[in-house]
Design a protein around this motif. Structure first.
Motif, PDB file in Angstrom:
ATOM      1  N   TYR A  15     -37.838  17.742  40.013  1.00 54.10           N
ATOM      2  CA  TYR A  15     -38.852  17.039  40.774  1.00 54.10           C
ATOM      3  C   TYR A  15     -39.807  16.156  39.757  1.00 54.10           C
ATOM      4  O   TYR A  15     -39.884  16.373  38.579  1.00 54.10           O
ATOM      5  CB  TYR A  15     -39.756  17.725  41.779  1.00 54.10           C
ATOM      6  CG  TYR A  15     -40.648  18.541  41.065  1.00 54.10           C
ATOM      7  CD1 TYR A  15     -41.938  18.329  40.592  1.00 54.10           C
ATOM      8  CD2 TYR A  15     -40.394  19.950  40.564  1.00 54.10           C
ATOM      9  CE1 TYR A  15     -42.742  19.046  40.229  1.00 54.10           C
ATOM     10  CE2 TYR A  15     -41.056  20.582  39.870  1.00 54.10           C
ATOM     11  CZ  TYR A  15     -42.349  20.464  39.866  1.00 54.10           C
ATOM     12  OH  TYR A  15     -43.379  21.436  39.121  1.00 54.10           O
ATOM     13  N   ASP A  46     -39.378  14.764  45.077  1.00 55.11           N
ATOM     14  CA  ASP A  46     -38.814  16.155  44.909  1.00 55.11           C
ATOM     15  C   ASP A  46     -37.162  16.397  44.779  1.00 55.11           C
ATOM     16  O   ASP A  46     -36.714  17.256  45.054  1.00 55.11           O
ATOM     17  CB  ASP A  46     -39.430  17.018  46.015  1.00 55.11           C
ATOM     18  CG  ASP A  46     -39.029  16.379  47.305  1.00 55.11           C
ATOM     19  OD1 ASP A  46     -38.207  15.387  47.592  1.00 55.11           O
ATOM     20  OD2 ASP A  46     -39.326  17.182  48.347  1.00 55.11           O
ATOM     21  N   ALA A  56     -39.954  21.391  43.662  1.00 54.00           N
ATOM     22  CA  ALA A  56     -41.387  21.291  43.585  1.00 54.00           C
ATOM     23  C   ALA A  56     -42.199  22.230  44.084  1.00 54.00           C
ATOM     24  O   ALA A  56     -41.969  22.973  44.942  1.00 54.00           O
ATOM     25  CB  ALA A  56     -41.575  19.867  44.397  1.00 54.00           C
TER      26      ALA A  56
END
Length: 418
Positions: A68, A83, A163
């Protein structure tokens, strides 16, 4: 005759010699040869196209990393911007692919994939078209972190893996507009602060979707800063869905506490809803949980007939555990003006309901221009978690009424007429 034969033979010899001489002087036709490849022709930009088309390329693919991106535009805090990003690392180039920034190719002459780096890490850096990349790969080429400097003073940070998780917050609402001031609603309201947007759902005030000009960043003080715009979907009294524009801003700390403020300019002439994250029912005064205006029906049964009609009741805070109950004007046998019952105790129950303590009262009210006695007891009062209220007034004296009667009120918290 012999002379003629000799002449003919001589001519044939000359012709054969001439033909042979012509063959010796011919230039042979060129034969097709395999084109010699120039290693400098294999440019990374062409490689990038092949990568995109899933074609085989000459340079060796070293590793593909998925992760990400976080970005830091100049003078702004870090925020997650993508992400779902991939980085393909080759011996002579690197290709980034992300939803937000598209394809970025690192193909400058300074590109380095340094397998001889110290320790278990491999250094990777280089430049491209108005971009510079610097980073490293560790854990046997499975874990990488990179920095990408863009020409618009934005720095992108790539991290392998997923993420950080979205923030799932619980709290309560405080609503202010031209008819209420910081009125509490909907304890236990859920709000999800995600990577690309925010959602909040309130039993009373509808569902909120914030996904336009949205950003979620970590400020220098460690607070999660949120800003964006979107819409709120509410249900009108006739059951129709109504959509309003709204925006939000606010800060949340790492413990999940803080405030997010929603602005709805078209609701009740302008409504502000403050979501107080990390605030639960037990954190609020019992009186705060019930103080509001309730619209409903009031009625009495006596002498074989039912009487009553519309009525509004307001609970006003006296202290953390006591309220004043103001009964609005109503009609039961006669027109009865508003009157108040003071010092009504309140108790919060484990099932998130709030009980109104039984309270005797003796006051006066206006009966068609004449003040008359109103005497009785408020009992069986309850306010549920959804803002519905009910109670009974056991009247021993109601103006000039010739007999005692029970008057019951049933209503709901004002604020639903969108």
């Amino acid at each position: 005759m012999l002379r003629n034969y000799l002449s003919i033979a001589l001519c044939m010899c000359v012709a054969l010699q001439s033909c042979d001489d012509e063959k010796k002087g011919e230039t042979p036709e060129p034969q097709p040869q395999e084109e010699k490849k120039d290693s400098t022709d294999n440019k990374p930009n062409e490689q990038a196209e092949k990568i995109e088309n899933n074609e085989k390329i000459d340079s060796t693919l070293q590793v593909v990393l998925r992760g990400y991106l976080e970005s830091v535009p100049r003078n702004y805090a870090k925020q997650i911007v993508d992400d779902n990003c991939y980085v393909n690392i080759y011996e002579d180039s690197a290709v980034w692919q992300s939803t937000t920034y598209g394809k970025v190719v690192i193909d400058g002459s300074d590109y380095l994939f340094d397998k001889s780096s110290e320790g278990d890490e491999v250094a990777v850096y280089g430049s491209g078209d108005n971009v510079f990349m610097d980073g490293k790969i560790a854990d046997e080429l499975s874990n990488g972190t990179f920095t990408l400097e863009l020409s618009n003073d934005t720095t992108l940070y790539f991290y392998t893996g997923s993420a950080p998780t979205q923030y799932a917050l619980t709290g309560t609402l405080n609503v202010s507009n031209n008819s209420m001031n910081n009125q509490p609603y909907d304890y236990g309201t859920k709000c999800i602060v995600g990577h690309r947007g925010l959602t909040m759902s309130s039993d009373t005030w509808g569902t909120y979707t914030i996904n336009n000009k949205y950003s979620r960043s970590i400020a220098g003080n460690g607070m999660l800063t949120v800003v964006g715009s979107g819409h709120a979907d509410m249900t009108s009294q006739d059951g129709q869905s109504v959509r309003y524009d709204c925006s939000v801003d606010g800060e949340i700390d790492d413990a999940g506490s803080g405030t997010l403020t929603f602005y709805l300019p078209s609701v009740y002439g302008g409504t502000t809803i403050v979501f107080r994250a990390g605030t639960y029912a037990e954190d609020i005064d019992a009186s705060d949980a019930v103080c509001a205006t309730y619209d409903g029906q009031i009625g009495a049964t006596g002498m074989g007939m039912t009487m009553g009609g519309d009525c509004a009741v307001r609970l006003k805070k006296i202290s953390a555990e006591k309220v004043r109950v103001v009964i609005g004007s109503f009609t039961v046998m006669a027109s009865v003006g508003a009157f108040a019952i003071d010092n009504v105790g309140i108790v919060r129950n484990d099932d998130e309901t709030t009980a109104l303590s039984e309270t005797a009262f003796e006051t006066t009210a206006d009966f068609s221009g004449t003040q008359k006695d109103v005497v009785g007891t408020l009992k069986d009062g309850i306010v549920d978690a959804n803002g519905n209220i009910s109670f009974t007034l056991a009247m021993t004296k109601l103006g000039s009424a010739p007999y005692a009667m029970d008057i019951k009120f049933v209503g709901s918290k004002r604020g639903l007429s969108f």
